[in-house]
Design a protein around this motif. Structure first.
Motif, PDB file in Angstrom:
ATOM      1  N   VAL A 251       7.750  -1.456   4.021  1.00 15.47           N
ATOM      2  CA  VAL A 251       7.499  -0.587   2.780  1.00 15.47           C
ATOM      3  C   VAL A 251       7.767   0.884   2.862  1.00 15.47           C
ATOM      4  O   VAL A 251       9.067   1.409   2.048  1.00 15.47           O
ATOM      5  CB  VAL A 251       6.618  -1.045   1.534  1.00 15.47           C
ATOM      6  N   LEU A 252       6.954   1.510   3.611  1.00 15.79           N
ATOM      7  CA  LEU A 252       6.163   3.181   3.196  1.00 15.79           C
ATOM      8  C   LEU A 252       7.753   4.371   3.848  1.00 15.79           C
ATOM      9  O   LEU A 252       8.057   4.927   2.793  1.00 15.79           O
ATOM     10  CB  LEU A 252       5.015   3.181   3.387  1.00 15.79           C
ATOM     11  N   PRO A 253       8.498   3.060   4.604  1.00 15.58           N
ATOM     12  CA  PRO A 253       9.818   4.018   5.435  1.00 15.58           C
ATOM     13  C   PRO A 253      11.124   4.204   4.445  1.00 15.58           C
ATOM     14  O   PRO A 253      11.967   5.554   4.425  1.00 15.58           O
ATOM     15  CB  PRO A 253      10.190   3.416   6.572  1.00 15.58           C
ATOM     16  N   GLU A 254      10.875   3.082   3.247  1.00 13.87           N
ATOM     17  CA  GLU A 254      11.808   3.463   2.132  1.00 13.87           C
ATOM     18  C   GLU A 254      11.405   4.442   0.973  1.00 13.87           C
ATOM     19  O   GLU A 254      12.685   4.666   0.304  1.00 13.87           O
ATOM     20  CB  GLU A 254      12.110   2.206   1.478  1.00 13.87           C
ATOM     21  N   LEU A 255       9.818   4.990   0.981  1.00  8.32           N
ATOM     22  CA  LEU A 255       9.746   5.920  -0.276  1.00  8.32           C
ATOM     23  C   LEU A 255       9.711   6.960   0.016  1.00  8.32           C
ATOM     24  O   LEU A 255       9.750   7.272   1.433  1.00  8.32           O
ATOM     25  CB  LEU A 255       8.272   5.185  -0.476  1.00  8.32           C
ATOM     26  N   PRO A 256       9.643   7.918  -1.285  1.00  5.72           N
ATOM     27  CA  PRO A 256       9.753   9.389  -0.822  1.00  5.72           C
ATOM     28  C   PRO A 256       8.293   9.753  -0.310  1.00  5.72           C
ATOM     29  O   PRO A 256       7.437   9.075  -0.236  1.00  5.72           O
ATOM     30  CB  PRO A 256      10.619   9.880  -2.233  1.00  5.72           C
ATOM     31  N   LYS A 257       8.388  11.331  -0.259  1.00  7.37           N
ATOM     32  CA  LYS A 257       7.035  11.577   0.146  1.00  7.37           C
ATOM     33  C   LYS A 257       6.383  11.760  -1.270  1.00  7.37           C
ATOM     34  O   LYS A 257       6.896  12.272  -2.481  1.00  7.37           O
ATOM     35  CB  LYS A 257       7.037  13.249   0.732  1.00  7.37           C
ATOM     36  N   TYR A 258       5.321  11.622  -1.400  1.00  6.60           N
ATOM     37  CA  TYR A 258       3.697  11.692  -2.511  1.00  6.60           C
ATOM     38  C   TYR A 258       2.932  13.470  -2.541  1.00  6.60           C
ATOM     39  O   TYR A 258       2.465  13.281  -1.232  1.00  6.60           O
ATOM     40  CB  TYR A 258       3.523  10.331  -2.970  1.00  6.60           C
ATOM     41  N   ASP A 259       2.670  13.364  -3.236  1.00  4.42           N
ATOM     42  CA  ASP A 259       1.994  14.790  -3.681  1.00  4.42           C
ATOM     43  C   ASP A 259       0.351  14.279  -2.716  1.00  4.42           C
ATOM     44  O   ASP A 259       0.137  14.710  -1.899  1.00  4.42           O
ATOM     45  CB  ASP A 259       1.536  15.157  -5.290  1.00  4.42           C
ATOM     46  N   ARG A 260       0.195  12.794  -2.850  1.00  2.00           N
ATOM     47  CA  ARG A 260      -1.081  12.305  -2.082  1.00  2.00           C
ATOM     48  C   ARG A 260      -1.587  11.078  -2.201  1.00  2.00           C
ATOM     49  O   ARG A 260      -0.688  10.691  -2.846  1.00  2.00           O
ATOM     50  CB  ARG A 260      -2.165  12.775  -3.529  1.00  2.00           C
ATOM     51  N   VAL A 261      -0.990  10.849  -0.824  1.00  6.53           N
ATOM     52  CA  VAL A 261      -1.091   9.321  -0.567  1.00  6.53           C
ATOM     53  C   VAL A 261      -2.851   8.936  -0.510  1.00  6.53           C
ATOM     54  O   VAL A 261      -4.163   9.700   0.868  1.00  6.53           O
ATOM     55  CB  VAL A 261      -0.861   9.714   1.399  1.00  6.53           C
ATOM     56  N   VAL A 262      -3.676   8.263  -0.946  1.00  9.05           N
ATOM     57  CA  VAL A 262      -5.045   7.256  -0.521  1.00  9.05           C
ATOM     58  C   VAL A 262      -4.935   6.262   0.224  1.00  9.05           C
ATOM     59  O   VAL A 262      -4.085   5.109  -0.033  1.00  9.05           O
ATOM     60  CB  VAL A 262      -5.290   7.322  -1.973  1.00  9.05           C
ATOM     61  N   SER A 263      -5.277   6.288   1.921  1.00  6.68           N
ATOM     62  CA  SER A 263      -4.773   5.226   2.735  1.00  6.68           C
ATOM     63  C   SER A 263      -6.330   4.416   2.686  1.00  6.68           C
ATOM     64  O   SER A 263      -6.811   4.464   3.369  1.00  6.68           O
ATOM     65  CB  SER A 263      -4.064   4.977   3.592  1.00  6.68           C
ATOM     66  N   PRO A 264      -6.820   2.434   1.736  1.00 14.96           N
ATOM     67  CA  PRO A 264      -7.846   2.276   1.916  1.00 14.96           C
ATOM     68  C   PRO A 264      -7.541   1.314   3.010  1.00 14.96           C
ATOM     69  O   PRO A 264      -7.408   0.246   3.315  1.00 14.96           O
ATOM     70  CB  PRO A 264      -8.077   1.747   0.605  1.00 14.96           C
TER      71      PRO A 264
END
Length: 336
Positions: A251-264
């Motif tokens: 999914v993520l490769p198809e999404l734009p960039k974000y101001d902040r990513v939180v990866s638990p």
């Protein structure tokens, strides 16, 4: 979270009454405000019938170790000093207590149940912790007291989180960490949360900040509960949550960039390059690291930043103990 505002001279008798009625929230500390005291209570309609003002306020949490010590002190009445050495830490999720019982205390199960009920009189279920199983890190549990269920509603940081421990992974010990992140986020940010589970991070951040969150989760059971949690907390949320069911690595490769990513990030999963590539300004990346490898972990993040042509600063924070000499950590990565 709710608190009773009572005159200072009435605080102690009211506190005792709340405990008798199983309405007192012992996981938070009371706070004095002038001639009044704010007493932490659980979310229950009965608190509104006691004749005191009920406020929604954040009260400081008691240290986890202090809660454990309460159980230890209660069981000192029944267990020997040698037996107490084998007592393990435990978790409370909603009205369910989860405890690990080592072989040395097999003959003390009834006493441990008694102690947990004495420390947490609101409990409806006490479950014994087993091992993680499967790709979604679901634990095996056996109920040793109370109702035959592992579904509950957990309350933290002003939100309600419905979980089913037999179907999804949920860690109540990250309550303070979720609050910390929510305070770092700024209104107006676009936030991405892969491995989002039943949405504990998303809900807490959206409760405090006016943001747009995109969350991704593969486990269908967690996804369904997450959708329910969005509706359950609709009136509590300042921010918006878009929830996507799917594999973060697809999914993520198809999404734009974000101001902040939180990866638990789940244990054993390497999503550093994936998540770093989606962060414009900040990445909060969780991992499990041996104490001897903390510097190497930080260097690896800097190397990944260099591969992307980005200038980064990294602060690695120990979040909790995992096992001897191994910690769950959060790397707060600021991207230039």
């Amino acid at each position: 979270m709710p608190a009773l505002r009572v005159p200072r001279q009435e605080a102690e008798p009211v506190k005792r009454k709340l405990k008798r009625l199983n309405l007192y929230d012992g996981k938070r500390r009371p706070r004095r405000e002038g001639d009044f005291v704010l007493l932490p209570v659980i979310e229950d309609e009965k608190v509104h019938s006691l004749g005191y003002e009920v406020l929604s306020v954040e009260l400081p949490l008691r240290p986890e170790r202090q809660i454990y010590r309460n159980l230890e002190s209660v069981l000192a009445e029944r267990l020997s000093e040698e037996e107490l050495k084998h007592l393990r830490r435990y978790d409370v999720v909603g009205d369910i207590a989860i405890i690990q019982i080592p072989p040395e205390l097999e003959h003390r199960v009834d006493d441990i149940v008694w102690g947990l009920r004495k420390v947490h009189p609101f409990l409806k279920v006490i479950a014994r912790k087993g091992f993680h199983e499967g790709a979604f890190r679901i634990r095996d549990y056996s109920i040793i007291w109370g109702e035959e269920r592992l579904e509950t509603v957990h309350r933290e940081n002003g939100v309600e989180i419905k979980v089913d421990l037999s179907k999804v992974f949920f860690n109540p010990r990250m309550k303070g960490e979720r609050y910390r992140l929510a305070q770092l986020v700024r209104d107006g940010e676009r936030v991405l949360i892969p491995f989002a589970g039943v949405l504990p991070y998303a809900l807490v951040i959206a409760h405090y900040k006016r943001v747009k969150i995109t969350a991704v989760e593969l486990n269908r059971e967690a996804y369904e509960l997450g959708l329910e949690n969005i509706e359950r907390n609709r009136k509590r949320l300042r921010g918006e949550i878009e929830f996507i069911h799917g594999d973060a690595f697809k999914v993520l490769p198809e999404l734009p960039k974000y101001d902040r990513v939180v990866s638990p990030t789940p244990r054993g999963v390497d999503a550093l390059a994936l998540t770093l590539g989606k962060a414009e300004r900040w990445l909060h990346y969780y991992d499990f690291v041996h104490e001897s490898e903390l510097d190497a972990f930080r260097r690896r993040i800097l190397e990944e930043c260099a591969k992307l042509g980005r200038d980064c600063s990294v602060r690695v924070k120990k979040v909790s103990d995992f096992k001897p000499h191994v910690f769950k950590v959060c790397a707060d990565v600021e991207i230039g």
